[in-house]
Structures are given as C-alpha cells and as structure tokens.
Design a protein around this motif. Structure first.
Motif, PDB file in Angstrom:
ATOM      1  N   GLU A 154       0.827  -1.205   0.000  1.00 36.84           N
ATOM      2  CA  GLU A 154       0.000   0.000   0.000  1.00 36.84           C
ATOM      3  C   GLU A 154       0.862   1.256   0.000  1.00 36.84           C
ATOM      4  O   GLU A 154       0.651   2.180  -0.799  1.00 36.84           O
ATOM      5  CB  GLU A 154      -0.942   0.007   1.199  1.00 36.84           C
ATOM      6  CG  GLU A 154      -1.876   1.201   1.220  1.00 36.84           C
ATOM      7  CD  GLU A 154      -2.938   1.115   2.288  1.00 36.84           C
ATOM      8  OE1 GLU A 154      -3.804   2.008   2.328  1.00 36.84           O
ATOM      9  OE2 GLU A 154      -2.917   0.161   3.088  1.00 36.84           O
ATOM     10  N   ALA A 174      -3.324 -10.928  -6.124  1.00 43.05           N
ATOM     11  CA  ALA A 174      -4.717 -10.478  -6.127  1.00 43.05           C
ATOM     12  C   ALA A 174      -4.973  -9.410  -5.072  1.00 43.05           C
ATOM     13  O   ALA A 174      -5.688  -8.429  -5.329  1.00 43.05           O
ATOM     14  CB  ALA A 174      -5.632 -11.683  -5.910  1.00 43.05           C
ATOM     15  N   ALA A 175      -4.388  -9.566  -3.876  1.00 42.47           N
ATOM     16  CA  ALA A 175      -4.586  -8.564  -2.822  1.00 42.47           C
ATOM     17  C   ALA A 175      -3.936  -7.244  -3.194  1.00 42.47           C
ATOM     18  O   ALA A 175      -4.495  -6.164  -2.944  1.00 42.47           O
ATOM     19  CB  ALA A 175      -4.019  -9.081  -1.502  1.00 42.47           C
ATOM     20  N   GLU A 176      -2.764  -7.293  -3.811  1.00 36.64           N
ATOM     21  CA  GLU A 176      -2.089  -6.066  -4.240  1.00 36.64           C
ATOM     22  C   GLU A 176      -2.843  -5.384  -5.380  1.00 36.64           C
ATOM     23  O   GLU A 176      -2.868  -4.160  -5.460  1.00 36.64           O
ATOM     24  CB  GLU A 176      -0.659  -6.392  -4.665  1.00 36.64           C
ATOM     25  CG  GLU A 176       0.221  -6.848  -3.512  1.00 36.64           C
ATOM     26  CD  GLU A 176       1.456  -7.614  -3.958  1.00 36.64           C
ATOM     27  OE1 GLU A 176       2.276  -7.953  -3.089  1.00 36.64           O
ATOM     28  OE2 GLU A 176       1.599  -7.903  -5.169  1.00 36.64           O
ATOM     29  N   TYR A 177      -3.466  -6.185  -6.256  1.00 38.44           N
ATOM     30  CA  TYR A 177      -4.238  -5.603  -7.345  1.00 38.44           C
ATOM     31  C   TYR A 177      -5.452  -4.835  -6.797  1.00 38.44           C
ATOM     32  O   TYR A 177      -5.804  -3.767  -7.311  1.00 38.44           O
ATOM     33  CB  TYR A 177      -4.698  -6.683  -8.320  1.00 38.44           C
ATOM     34  CG  TYR A 177      -5.387  -6.125  -9.549  1.00 38.44           C
ATOM     35  CD1 TYR A 177      -4.686  -5.327 -10.450  1.00 38.44           C
ATOM     36  CD2 TYR A 177      -6.727  -6.396  -9.808  1.00 38.44           C
ATOM     37  CE1 TYR A 177      -5.315  -4.800 -11.580  1.00 38.44           C
ATOM     38  CE2 TYR A 177      -7.357  -5.875 -10.928  1.00 38.44           C
ATOM     39  CZ  TYR A 177      -6.639  -5.079 -11.811  1.00 38.44           C
ATOM     40  OH  TYR A 177      -7.269  -4.557 -12.926  1.00 38.44           O
ATOM     41  N   TRP A 178      -6.075  -5.372  -5.749  1.00 38.16           N
ATOM     42  CA  TRP A 178      -7.189  -4.664  -5.125  1.00 38.16           C
ATOM     43  C   TRP A 178      -6.709  -3.306  -4.601  1.00 38.16           C
ATOM     44  O   TRP A 178      -7.367  -2.288  -4.800  1.00 38.16           O
ATOM     45  CB  TRP A 178      -7.772  -5.494  -3.995  1.00 38.16           C
ATOM     46  CG  TRP A 178      -8.977  -4.865  -3.362  1.00 38.16           C
ATOM     47  CD1 TRP A 178     -10.281  -4.990  -3.746  1.00 38.16           C
ATOM     48  CD2 TRP A 178      -8.978  -3.982  -2.230  1.00 38.16           C
ATOM     49  NE1 TRP A 178     -11.100  -4.242  -2.942  1.00 38.16           N
ATOM     50  CE2 TRP A 178     -10.334  -3.603  -1.994  1.00 38.16           C
ATOM     51  CE3 TRP A 178      -7.993  -3.482  -1.400  1.00 38.16           C
ATOM     52  CZ2 TRP A 178     -10.700  -2.748  -0.959  1.00 38.16           C
ATOM     53  CZ3 TRP A 178      -8.357  -2.610  -0.375  1.00 38.16           C
ATOM     54  CH2 TRP A 178      -9.695  -2.252  -0.163  1.00 38.16           C
ATOM     55  N   LEU A 179      -5.541  -3.280  -3.934  1.00 35.77           N
ATOM     56  CA  LEU A 179      -4.984  -2.016  -3.460  1.00 35.77           C
ATOM     57  C   LEU A 179      -4.686  -1.077  -4.627  1.00 35.77           C
ATOM     58  O   LEU A 179      -4.950   0.127  -4.561  1.00 35.77           O
ATOM     59  CB  LEU A 179      -3.699  -2.281  -2.672  1.00 35.77           C
ATOM     60  CG  LEU A 179      -3.835  -2.993  -1.327  1.00 35.77           C
ATOM     61  CD1 LEU A 179      -2.464  -3.385  -0.797  1.00 35.77           C
ATOM     62  CD2 LEU A 179      -4.560  -2.108  -0.324  1.00 35.77           C
ATOM     63  N   GLU A 181      -6.107  -0.889  -7.523  1.00 32.75           N
ATOM     64  CA  GLU A 181      -7.329  -0.321  -8.096  1.00 32.75           C
ATOM     65  C   GLU A 181      -7.920   0.795  -7.234  1.00 32.75           C
ATOM     66  O   GLU A 181      -8.655   1.640  -7.758  1.00 32.75           O
ATOM     67  CB  GLU A 181      -8.368  -1.424  -8.296  1.00 32.75           C
ATOM     68  CG  GLU A 181      -8.068  -2.346  -9.469  1.00 32.75           C
ATOM     69  CD  GLU A 181      -9.265  -3.195  -9.803  1.00 32.75           C
ATOM     70  OE1 GLU A 181      -9.735  -3.938  -8.914  1.00 32.75           O
ATOM     71  OE2 GLU A 181      -9.743  -3.110 -10.954  1.00 32.75           O
ATOM     72  N   GLN A 182      -7.623   0.775  -5.926  1.00 36.14           N
ATOM     73  CA  GLN A 182      -8.136   1.845  -5.067  1.00 36.14           C
ATOM     74  C   GLN A 182      -7.405   3.168  -5.294  1.00 36.14           C
ATOM     75  O   GLN A 182      -7.931   4.238  -4.976  1.00 36.14           O
ATOM     76  CB  GLN A 182      -7.995   1.457  -3.577  1.00 36.14           C
ATOM     77  CG  GLN A 182      -8.549   0.097  -3.202  1.00 36.14           C
ATOM     78  CD  GLN A 182      -9.930  -0.158  -3.739  1.00 36.14           C
ATOM     79  OE1 GLN A 182     -10.869   0.584  -3.446  1.00 36.14           O
ATOM     80  NE2 GLN A 182     -10.075  -1.223  -4.527  1.00 36.14           N
ATOM     81  N   SER A 186      -7.030   1.602 -13.435  1.00 34.21           N
ATOM     82  CA  SER A 186      -6.364   0.494 -14.120  1.00 34.21           C
ATOM     83  C   SER A 186      -6.378   0.666 -15.634  1.00 34.21           C
ATOM     84  O   SER A 186      -5.560   0.071 -16.340  1.00 34.21           O
ATOM     85  CB  SER A 186      -7.023  -0.832 -13.739  1.00 34.21           C
ATOM     86  OG  SER A 186      -8.379  -0.861 -14.143  1.00 34.21           O
ATOM     87  N   VAL A 194      -1.486 -10.288 -12.867  1.00 31.08           N
ATOM     88  CA  VAL A 194      -2.093 -10.534 -11.561  1.00 31.08           C
ATOM     89  C   VAL A 194      -2.053 -12.029 -11.272  1.00 31.08           C
ATOM     90  O   VAL A 194      -2.620 -12.828 -12.029  1.00 31.08           O
ATOM     91  CB  VAL A 194      -3.554 -10.041 -11.518  1.00 31.08           C
ATOM     92  CG1 VAL A 194      -4.101 -10.160 -10.099  1.00 31.08           C
ATOM     93  CG2 VAL A 194      -3.666  -8.607 -12.025  1.00 31.08           C
ATOM     94  N   ASP A 196      -2.665 -15.254  -8.382  1.00 27.39           N
ATOM     95  CA  ASP A 196      -3.586 -15.563  -7.286  1.00 27.39           C
ATOM     96  C   ASP A 196      -3.357 -16.975  -6.781  1.00 27.39           C
ATOM     97  O   ASP A 196      -4.280 -17.797  -6.735  1.00 27.39           O
ATOM     98  CB  ASP A 196      -5.030 -15.384  -7.758  1.00 27.39           C
ATOM     99  CG  ASP A 196      -6.027 -15.340  -6.604  1.00 27.39           C
ATOM    100  OD1 ASP A 196      -5.582 -15.239  -5.437  1.00 27.39           O
ATOM    101  OD2 ASP A 196      -7.236 -15.418  -6.867  1.00 27.39           O
TER     102      ASP A 196
END
Length: 272
Positions: A154, A174-179, A181-182, A186, A194, A196
């Motif tokens: 993050e 996958a968890a880093e991709y969610w961060l 996108e916030q 993208s 990505v 997973d």
C-alpha cells in the motif's frame, strides 16, 4: 538483447509454516528474479548491496550465469527476513533486518545515473526510496517494470503512483491488485500481471483481460519467491518476442516448478 537490471535486495531468509516446513534459505527479489531471467535465456544483473556475509555469492557454484557488475558491497550484514506463512501459502508476518540494504537507494541512483537507458525492473520493497528511483528512471527515459511485496504494497503503490502508467509491466498478486485499483485507474496501466496462488493468473492491458492461465497443479514445498520467478520468466520471454499468452503460460509453469523444488541453500564460502 539488452540486459535487465534488477533493483532490489538479496537476502538471507528464514521461512516458517504451521506444518513445520521452511527453514534458512537464500532469497531476495533481485536474486530470484535475475535467476529466472537467466534460466529463460536472457541476461540480468542485480542492482543490490551485499554485506560481508554474502560477499562470496558471485563466486559460488550455480550463480555464474548472473551478471554481477551492478553489485555493491558494504561492511555489515546483508538483509535478513523472517517470514511466516499459513497452510495456504499466504504471508501472515514478516520481520526484516535490512542491514547494508539501507544503502540501496543511493547505490541504485548512482547506477541508473551511469546507465540511464535501462531496461530496469524495480522491486518495490523497503528500504528502497521508490519515488526517488522511479523519478530518475523517468527523467532518463528508461524503460522499467515493477513489482510489490504485500506487507509494504500500500505504501509503495502510493509512493510510485504518479509513475505507474509509465511502467511497461506491473506484477501484483490479487490482494495487491485490489490495493492498486483503489489508488490508480487500471485503464491507464499498459500491462498488469495478476497472480492468485493456485488460481488463474491474468494479464490485463489498460484494464482489459488479455490472457489467463491456470497454473499447473503441484503441491508447493516453498512459496516464497514464486512471484519473482514468474515475473523474471515473463519479462525474459516477452523481451524475446513471445506472445503475452505464451509468456504467461511458461512463467506460471516456471513458478510452479520453483515452489515444488527444494529451497535455495545459502552457499558456504570456499576455503582459501
């Protein structure tokens, strides 16, 4: 084919799992990614700082395919990581001691100043000052790719944010991709890979799915370093002209072979 210079750490790691797997091993994204690049038939040089405890590494058997010309050595201990995973292979705790890698940013800036054009891969991990390094790469007009490490992702994504659309490829789980996108649209990112775990790995071009591969099923011995192996293999194959789909398929296969193999031992210095 140009050499890929990999900015990051080489470390002594200790991994722990609830079923008593793990132990001492050689690690660090700069090393593991560089090794993957060379196994895939391209050239790589870790831009790193080694302490006296690993000063013998370039002369150790099995590491002669790596270009060590970008290495700096310093008095003191190399980076160490204590890594704890759950049974699913997810990292639950990390305790670092950066040692001589506190000097990595200064070394990386000197190196990129002497070799301005790249290409570079930046392992966005502490203690690297990612903003300073990416800013210099962009000013130099260098091509570069990036990856992250979940415990610091993050903060590192925020530090790298303004330069992310200029990266050729980003590697995230996958968890880093969610961060990601916030914080970043993208649709501005040329290429994001990505992963997973045992589930499908996906490549997205400007937010759109371009390729997807389910990794071969194989019980892992050691998951630490799987992402570095995938990234290095993917970058090497793409630089050789492979399609996105082929590069992703071979990179996931290489990562699967890596996690099923014995951990990389810390070489013992040769006696004089």
């Amino acid at each position: 084919m140009k050499r890929l210079d990999v900015i990051g750490n080489i470390s002594r790691d200790v991994t722990h799992y609830p079923d008593h797997r793990g132990g001492a091993r050689l690690g660090g994204a700069a090393l593991l990614l560089s090794m993957a690049v060379t196994r895939a038939g391209s050239r790589a040089a870790p831009v790193c700082v080694l302490g006296g405890d690993l000063a013998h590494l370039p002369q150790a058997p099995g590491f002669d395919t790596i270009d060590w010309s970008a290495l700096a050595q310093a008095d003191g201990a190399s980076t160490t990581f204590d890594l704890r995973y759950d049974l699913q292979g997810d990292l639950v705790a990390v305790h670092p001691d950066y040692g001589v890698a506190e000097g990595l940013t200064a070394h990386a800036l000197r190196h990129t100043d002497r070799h301005p054009r790249g290409p570079y891969h930046v392992c966005c991990r502490r203690p690297l000052d990612v903003g300073a390094v990416l800013g210099q790469l962009v000013r130099n007009g260098a091509a570069f790719s990036l990856d992250f490490f979940l415990p610091s992702a993050e903060a590192m994504i925020r530090a790298a944010g303004r330069w992310l659309p200029m990266a050729s490829t980003l590697f995230v789980n996958a968890a880093e991709y969610w961060l990601l996108e916030q914080m970043v649209d993208s649709r501005t990112l040329p290429e994001v890979v990505v992963t997973d775990g045992p589930r499908a790995a996906v490549v997205r071009h400007f937010g759109q799915r371009a390729a997807s591969v389910v990794p071969p099923a194989h019980p892992p011995r050691e998951v630490s370093g799987a992402g570095d192996t995938l990234a290095g293999t993917f970058l090497a194959l793409r630089s050789q002209g492979a399609t996105t789909s082929r590069a992703l398929a071979e990179a996931t296969a290489a990562a699967t072979r890596y996690v099923a193999a014995p951990a990389l031992p810390i070489p013992v210095p040769r006696r004089a």
